[in-house]
Design an enzyme around this catalytic site. Structure first.
Site, PDB file in Angstrom:
ATOM      1  N   LYS A  58       0.835  -1.214   0.000  1.00  0.00           N
ATOM      2  CA  LYS A  58       0.000   0.000   0.000  1.00  0.00           C
ATOM      3  C   LYS A  58       0.868   1.262   0.000  1.00  0.00           C
ATOM      4  O   LYS A  58       0.680   2.163  -0.808  1.00  0.00           O
ATOM      5  CB  LYS A  58      -0.916   0.033   1.232  1.00  0.00           C
ATOM      6  CG  LYS A  58      -1.847  -1.152   1.357  1.00  0.00           C
ATOM      7  CD  LYS A  58      -2.840  -0.977   2.495  1.00  0.00           C
ATOM      8  CE  LYS A  58      -2.237  -0.938   3.885  1.00  0.00           C
ATOM      9  NZ  LYS A  58      -1.770  -2.253   4.393  1.00  0.00           N
TER      10      LYS A  58
ATOM     11  N   ARG B 243     -10.676   0.327   7.209  1.00  0.00           N
ATOM     12  CA  ARG B 243     -10.118  -0.984   7.532  1.00  0.00           C
ATOM     13  C   ARG B 243     -11.230  -1.986   7.850  1.00  0.00           C
ATOM     14  O   ARG B 243     -10.961  -3.132   8.123  1.00  0.00           O
ATOM     15  CB  ARG B 243      -9.300  -0.807   8.767  1.00  0.00           C
ATOM     16  CG  ARG B 243      -7.866  -1.195   8.978  1.00  0.00           C
ATOM     17  CD  ARG B 243      -6.924  -1.403   7.942  1.00  0.00           C
ATOM     18  NE  ARG B 243      -5.678  -1.907   8.460  1.00  0.00           N
ATOM     19  CZ  ARG B 243      -4.504  -1.290   8.333  1.00  0.00           C
ATOM     20  NH1 ARG B 243      -4.411  -0.163   7.696  1.00  0.00           N
ATOM     21  NH2 ARG B 243      -3.410  -1.851   8.807  1.00  0.00           N
TER      22      ARG B 243
ATOM     23  N   ARG C 254      11.526  -6.613   6.249  1.00  0.00           N
ATOM     24  CA  ARG C 254      11.335  -5.217   5.863  1.00  0.00           C
ATOM     25  C   ARG C 254      12.043  -4.261   6.826  1.00  0.00           C
ATOM     26  O   ARG C 254      11.976  -4.427   8.029  1.00  0.00           O
ATOM     27  CB  ARG C 254       9.825  -4.925   5.861  1.00  0.00           C
ATOM     28  CG  ARG C 254       9.473  -3.481   5.573  1.00  0.00           C
ATOM     29  CD  ARG C 254       8.025  -3.341   5.195  1.00  0.00           C
ATOM     30  NE  ARG C 254       7.121  -3.321   6.328  1.00  0.00           N
ATOM     31  CZ  ARG C 254       5.835  -3.008   6.237  1.00  0.00           C
ATOM     32  NH1 ARG C 254       5.292  -2.720   5.053  1.00  0.00           N
ATOM     33  NH2 ARG C 254       5.058  -3.007   7.307  1.00  0.00           N
TER      34      ARG C 254
ATOM     35  N   ARG D 222       9.926  -1.931  11.816  1.00  0.00           N
ATOM     36  CA  ARG D 222       8.720  -1.589  12.562  1.00  0.00           C
ATOM     37  C   ARG D 222       8.509  -2.576  13.700  1.00  0.00           C
ATOM     38  O   ARG D 222       8.715  -3.780  13.526  1.00  0.00           O
ATOM     39  CB  ARG D 222       7.506  -1.622  11.619  1.00  0.00           C
ATOM     40  CG  ARG D 222       7.250  -0.296  10.954  1.00  0.00           C
ATOM     41  CD  ARG D 222       6.195  -0.379   9.906  1.00  0.00           C
ATOM     42  NE  ARG D 222       4.944  -1.011  10.329  1.00  0.00           N
ATOM     43  CZ  ARG D 222       3.848  -1.006   9.606  1.00  0.00           C
ATOM     44  NH1 ARG D 222       3.830  -0.384   8.429  1.00  0.00           N
ATOM     45  NH2 ARG D 222       2.753  -1.606  10.019  1.00  0.00           N
TER      46      ARG D 222
HETATM   47  P1  AMP Z   1      -0.365  -0.029   8.554  1.00  0.00           P
HETATM   48  O1  AMP Z   1       0.808   0.891   8.591  1.00  0.00           O
HETATM   49  O2  AMP Z   1      -1.448   0.433   7.609  1.00  0.00           O
HETATM   50  O3  AMP Z   1       0.039  -1.464   8.339  1.00  0.00           O
HETATM   51  O4  AMP Z   1      -1.034   0.038  10.025  1.00  0.00           O
HETATM   52  C1  AMP Z   1      -0.327  -0.385  11.183  1.00  0.00           C
HETATM   53  C2  AMP Z   1      -1.296  -0.603  12.336  1.00  0.00           C
HETATM   54  O5  AMP Z   1      -1.968   0.644  12.646  1.00  0.00           O
HETATM   55  C3  AMP Z   1      -2.429  -1.586  12.053  1.00  0.00           C
HETATM   56  O6  AMP Z   1      -2.019  -2.940  12.262  1.00  0.00           O
HETATM   57  C4  AMP Z   1      -3.485  -1.121  13.059  1.00  0.00           C
HETATM   58  O7  AMP Z   1      -3.164  -1.566  14.369  1.00  0.00           O
HETATM   59  C5  AMP Z   1      -3.328   0.390  13.037  1.00  0.00           C
HETATM   60  N1  AMP Z   1      -4.211   0.993  12.011  1.00  0.00           N
HETATM   61  C6  AMP Z   1      -3.855   1.561  10.819  1.00  0.00           C
HETATM   62  N2  AMP Z   1      -4.938   2.006  10.155  1.00  0.00           N
HETATM   63  C7  AMP Z   1      -6.012   1.721  10.928  1.00  0.00           C
HETATM   64  C8  AMP Z   1      -7.420   1.913  10.792  1.00  0.00           C
HETATM   65  N3  AMP Z   1      -7.961   2.471   9.681  1.00  0.00           N
HETATM   66  N4  AMP Z   1      -8.226   1.495  11.812  1.00  0.00           N
HETATM   67  C9  AMP Z   1      -7.721   0.936  12.921  1.00  0.00           C
HETATM   68  N5  AMP Z   1      -6.418   0.692  13.112  1.00  0.00           N
HETATM   69  C10 AMP Z   1      -5.549   1.081  12.133  1.00  0.00           C
END
Ligand code: AMP
Length: 215
Positions: free
Chosen positions: A13, A86, A125, A158
């Site tokens: 993404k 999400r 990563r 991360r």
């Molecule tokens: P990402 O960087 O998109 O992989 O997001 C990392 C983490 O942030 C996810 O595993 C969730 O714990 C939290 N997160 C990101 N976007 C959302 C969302 N739209 N709703 C709830 N939690 C989120």
């Protein structure tokens, strides 16, 4: 152009959101990046979000929706939503926010990927803590260990890119996020892209398809 990108963790993404900027300038709104910034700055929101993120769970909807309403209120031009919505309640909330701001979505791009590929990709990563350049210890190693080729910054991993949390994130994705495909298909907005070989090889085609929607 107003886009949503969603897909399993590790599907690409963020990579897509960054690289599509060579065709058009977008505001990139990543809820994951916003949460990580709050965690780094130790804000109240950061403290709340980190409990969920460390477990591979979603941060509560009302918190995330407020954050997105605030971001979209400031932006409103061409944007990419990366990581939001999400789940279905967030998608319904987004519909209300977009209606309030009189914004129409152009498309929802679904990045599909096999689970085994995701785990391999995420445990390897890394990214630069200064400029954000992405690396992978198998397919895109830095020239010097832990040092960014671009700016000399330190490479970090991360906290949620460990195998146990990745498996939880994938389960959360399957249960909560994948149903969005049907939701946006019913609205005639879904575009599905297979990312097993990486999103970058598909980007020209994706852009051509998106640009055709605006004609
Ligand atoms: P990402 O960087 O998109 O992989 O997001 C990392 C983490 O942030 C996810 O595993 C969730 O714990 C939290 N997160 C990101 N976007 C959302 C969302 N739209 N709703 C709830 N939690 C989120």
């Amino acid at each position: 152009m107003q886009l949503i990108i969603f897909g399993a963790p590790g599907a690409g993404k963020g990579t897509m959101a960054q690289n599509i900027q060579k065709y058009k300038q977008f505001s990139h709104i990543s809820t994951g990046d916003l949460f990580r910034r709050h965690i780094k700055e130790k804000t109240d929101l950061g403290k709340l979000a980190s409990d969920y993120i460390e477990k591979g769970l979603l941060v509560p909807d009302e918190v995330t929706e407020k954050l997105i309403r605030h971001e979209l209120d400031m932006i409103r031009s061409d944007f990419i939503l990366d990581g939001f919505p999400r789940n279905i309640p967030q998608a319904e909330a987004l519909d209300r926010i977009l209606q309030d701001f009189d914004i129409k979505l152009t498309a929802c791009v679904h990045l599909e990927i096999d689970p085994e590929i995701v785990i391999e990709r995420l445990v390897n990563r890394m990214s630069c803590q200064d400029c954000g350049a992405p690396y992978n210890l198998v397919i895109k190693k830095p020239k010097v260990e832990n040092v960014c080729d671009e700016c000399g910054g330190k490479l970090t991993q991360r906290a949620d890119d460990n195998e146990e949390t990745i498996r939880h994130r994938f389960e959360t994705y399957r249960a909560e996020t994948e149903p969005l495909a049907r939701y946006y298909e019913n609205k005639g907005l879904l575009m599905t892209v297979n990312c097993n070989e990486g999103i970058l090889t598909k980007l020209d085609q994706v852009w051509e398809d998106l640009a055709a929607l605006e004609d």
